[in-house]
Design a protein around this motif. Structure first.
Motif, PDB file in Angstrom:
ATOM      1  N   PHE A  51       0.877  -1.172   0.000  1.00 46.51           N
ATOM      2  CA  PHE A  51       0.000   0.000   0.000  1.00 46.51           C
ATOM      3  C   PHE A  51       0.914   1.222   0.000  1.00 46.51           C
ATOM      4  CE2 PHE A  51      -2.327  -3.422   2.119  1.00 46.51           C
ATOM      5  CZ  PHE A  51      -3.485  -3.448   1.352  1.00 46.51           C
ATOM      6  N   VAL A  52       0.762   2.062  -1.023  1.00 48.25           N
ATOM      7  CA  VAL A  52       1.694   3.168  -1.228  1.00 48.25           C
ATOM      8  C   VAL A  52       0.978   4.509  -1.114  1.00 48.25           C
ATOM      9  CG1 VAL A  52       3.380   4.194  -2.793  1.00 48.25           C
ATOM     10  CG2 VAL A  52       3.028   1.707  -2.811  1.00 48.25           C
ATOM     11  N   GLU A  53       1.472   5.349  -0.226  1.00 49.37           N
ATOM     12  CA  GLU A  53       1.010   6.736  -0.109  1.00 49.37           C
ATOM     13  C   GLU A  53       2.007   7.588  -0.884  1.00 49.37           C
ATOM     14  OE1 GLU A  53      -1.241  10.075   1.304  1.00 49.37           O
ATOM     15  OE2 GLU A  53      -1.684   7.949   1.004  1.00 49.37           O
ATOM     16  N   VAL A  54       1.497   8.410  -1.803  1.00 46.54           N
ATOM     17  CA  VAL A  54       2.349   9.247  -2.638  1.00 46.54           C
ATOM     18  C   VAL A  54       2.206  10.697  -2.184  1.00 46.54           C
ATOM     19  CG1 VAL A  54       2.886  10.002  -4.979  1.00 46.54           C
ATOM     20  CG2 VAL A  54       2.045   7.672  -4.589  1.00 46.54           C
ATOM     21  N   LYS A  55       3.334  11.344  -1.962  1.00 46.38           N
ATOM     22  CA  LYS A  55       3.354  12.761  -1.574  1.00 46.38           C
ATOM     23  C   LYS A  55       4.238  13.509  -2.560  1.00 46.38           C
ATOM     24  CE  LYS A  55       0.666  12.737   1.901  1.00 46.38           C
ATOM     25  NZ  LYS A  55      -0.611  13.424   1.760  1.00 46.38           N
ATOM     26  N   THR A  56       3.666  14.509  -3.210  1.00 43.52           N
ATOM     27  CA  THR A  56       4.377  15.282  -4.221  1.00 43.52           C
ATOM     28  C   THR A  56       4.524  16.718  -3.752  1.00 43.52           C
ATOM     29  OG1 THR A  56       3.353  13.882  -5.904  1.00 43.52           O
ATOM     30  CG2 THR A  56       4.403  15.910  -6.671  1.00 43.52           C
ATOM     31  N   PRO A  65       8.243  15.454   2.162  1.00 38.50           N
ATOM     32  CA  PRO A  65       6.852  15.059   1.945  1.00 38.50           C
ATOM     33  C   PRO A  65       6.382  13.941   2.882  1.00 38.50           C
ATOM     34  CG  PRO A  65       7.949  15.355  -0.148  1.00 38.50           C
ATOM     35  CD  PRO A  65       9.008  15.473   0.918  1.00 38.50           C
ATOM     36  N   ALA A  66       7.244  12.966   3.146  1.00 44.00           N
ATOM     37  CA  ALA A  66       6.853  11.835   3.992  1.00 44.00           C
ATOM     38  C   ALA A  66       6.492  12.277   5.412  1.00 44.00           C
ATOM     39  CB  ALA A  66       7.955  10.788   4.038  1.00 44.00           C
ATOM     40  N   GLU A  67       7.023  13.407   5.849  1.00 41.45           N
ATOM     41  CA  GLU A  67       6.722  13.898   7.197  1.00 41.45           C
ATOM     42  C   GLU A  67       5.242  14.239   7.353  1.00 41.45           C
ATOM     43  OE1 GLU A  67       9.426  17.124   7.988  1.00 41.45           O
ATOM     44  OE2 GLU A  67      11.169  15.847   7.692  1.00 41.45           O
ATOM     45  N   SER A  68       4.551  14.485   6.246  1.00 40.31           N
ATOM     46  CA  SER A  68       3.122  14.804   6.333  1.00 40.31           C
ATOM     47  C   SER A  68       2.270  13.549   6.548  1.00 40.31           C
ATOM     48  CB  SER A  68       2.659  15.559   5.090  1.00 40.31           C
ATOM     49  OG  SER A  68       2.710  14.726   3.961  1.00 40.31           O
ATOM     50  N   VAL A  69       2.889  12.374   6.448  1.00 37.67           N
ATOM     51  CA  VAL A  69       2.168  11.127   6.716  1.00 37.67           C
ATOM     52  C   VAL A  69       2.325  10.840   8.215  1.00 37.67           C
ATOM     53  CG1 VAL A  69       1.817   8.721   6.038  1.00 37.67           C
ATOM     54  CG2 VAL A  69       2.698  10.359   4.370  1.00 37.67           C
ATOM     55  N   ASN A  70       1.595  11.623   8.995  1.00 32.02           N
ATOM     56  CA  ASN A  70       1.694  11.535  10.454  1.00 32.02           C
ATOM     57  C   ASN A  70       0.912  10.331  10.992  1.00 32.02           C
ATOM     58  OD1 ASN A  70      -1.052  12.250  10.537  1.00 32.02           O
ATOM     59  ND2 ASN A  70      -0.594  14.409  10.736  1.00 32.02           N
ATOM     60  N   PHE A  71       0.910  10.181  12.297  1.00 32.93           N
ATOM     61  CA  PHE A  71       0.268   9.036  12.951  1.00 32.93           C
ATOM     62  C   PHE A  71      -1.200   8.907  12.530  1.00 32.93           C
ATOM     63  CE2 PHE A  71      -2.304   7.332  16.430  1.00 32.93           C
ATOM     64  CZ  PHE A  71      -1.743   6.083  16.566  1.00 32.93           C
ATOM     65  N   PHE A  72      -1.929  10.020  12.502  1.00 35.29           N
ATOM     66  CA  PHE A  72      -3.356   9.962  12.175  1.00 35.29           C
ATOM     67  C   PHE A  72      -3.579   9.559  10.720  1.00 35.29           C
ATOM     68  CE2 PHE A  72      -2.932  12.878  15.758  1.00 35.29           C
ATOM     69  CZ  PHE A  72      -3.712  12.198  16.682  1.00 35.29           C
ATOM     70  N   LYS A  73      -2.753  10.066   9.820  1.00 33.28           N
ATOM     71  CA  LYS A  73      -2.833   9.684   8.414  1.00 33.28           C
ATOM     72  C   LYS A  73      -2.477   8.201   8.257  1.00 33.28           C
ATOM     73  CE  LYS A  73      -2.967  10.467   3.907  1.00 33.28           C
ATOM     74  NZ  LYS A  73      -4.252  10.569   3.222  1.00 33.28           N
ATOM     75  N   VAL A  99       5.895   4.777   1.457  1.00 32.31           N
ATOM     76  CA  VAL A  99       5.629   6.158   1.050  1.00 32.31           C
ATOM     77  C   VAL A  99       6.567   6.463  -0.109  1.00 32.31           C
ATOM     78  CG1 VAL A  99       5.756   8.598   1.712  1.00 32.31           C
ATOM     79  CG2 VAL A  99       4.888   6.919   3.351  1.00 32.31           C
ATOM     80  N   ILE A 100       6.026   7.101  -1.132  1.00 33.66           N
ATOM     81  CA  ILE A 100       6.862   7.581  -2.235  1.00 33.66           C
ATOM     82  C   ILE A 100       6.773   9.094  -2.245  1.00 33.66           C
ATOM     83  CG2 ILE A 100       7.123   7.743  -4.733  1.00 33.66           C
ATOM     84  CD1 ILE A 100       6.545   4.840  -4.963  1.00 33.66           C
ATOM     85  N   HIS A 114      11.675   6.396  -2.725  1.00 34.16           N
ATOM     86  CA  HIS A 114      10.807   5.317  -2.267  1.00 34.16           C
ATOM     87  C   HIS A 114      11.232   4.878  -0.855  1.00 34.16           C
ATOM     88  CE1 HIS A 114       9.113   1.016  -3.212  1.00 34.16           C
ATOM     89  NE2 HIS A 114       8.472   1.619  -2.238  1.00 34.16           N
ATOM     90  N   ILE A 115      10.319   5.020   0.091  1.00 34.15           N
ATOM     91  CA  ILE A 115      10.584   4.612   1.468  1.00 34.15           C
ATOM     92  C   ILE A 115       9.780   3.327   1.727  1.00 34.15           C
ATOM     93  CG2 ILE A 115      10.501   5.270   3.896  1.00 34.15           C
ATOM     94  CD1 ILE A 115      10.301   8.246   2.788  1.00 34.15           C
TER      95      ILE A 115
END
Length: 121
Positions: A51-56, A65-73, A99-100, A114-115
Motif C-alpha cells: 500500500f503506497v502513499e504518494v506525496k508530491t 513530503p513523507a513527514e506529512s504522513v503523520n500518525f493519524f494519516k 511512502v513515495i 521510495h521509502i
C-alpha cells in the motif's frame, strides 16, 4: 485544494506508479476510494501487497513530503487497507506500507524517493 495542486498530485501519482512498475511491482489499483479513506496505489511485488502513499511537493520549505504522513494519516491508511483486504478476502496476506516522495526540482526535473516499510500496523 487548488487545481494546480491537484494536477501536481495526479502527476506525482502517475510517476510513482511508473517508478514502481519499472522496478517489478504490479500495479493492482490506483486511487482506491471507500467511505473510510483512500489508498493512492496498491501494488504487488512477489507475494507482498504494498500500500503506497504518494506525496508530491514543489519545495522542501515545509519539510520532507513523507513527514506529512503523520500518525493519524497512517491510521487512516491502515484502516482503509484492512477494509481492502477484507473486501478481497485477502486477510493474512503479507503486506507493507510504503511512502513515495516525488519532488519537482527548480529546473523542472522530477525526483522519486521510495521509502519501503515507512510505517507498520
Amino acid at each position: 485544494m487548488s487545481q494546480s495542486t491537484k494536477t501536481l498530485g495526479m502527476r506525482g501519482e502517475a510517476l510513482a506508479a511508473k517508478y514502481l512498475s519499472s522496478r517489478g511491482y504490479r500495479i493492482c489499483e490506483q486511487n482506491y476510494r471507500v467511505r473510510i479513506g483512500e489508498l493512492d496505489i496498491i501494488a504487488m511485488k512477489q507475494d507482498v501487497i504494498v500500500f503506497v502513499e504518494v506525496k508530491t511537493r514543489k519545495s522542501l520549505h515545509c519539510g520532507f513530503p513523507a513527514e506529512s504522513v503523520n500518525f493519524f494519516k497512517q491510521q487512516k491508511i491502515i484502516k482503509t487497507a484492512q477494509f481492502f483486504l477484507r473486501q478481497r478476502h485477502l486477510e493474512g496476506c503479507p503486506c507493507r506500507f510504503d511512502v513515495i516522495e516525488v519532488y519537482v526540482r527548480p529546473e523542472r526535473t522530477w525526483e522519486v524517493r521510495h521509502i519501503q516499510g515507512a510505517f507498520e500496523v
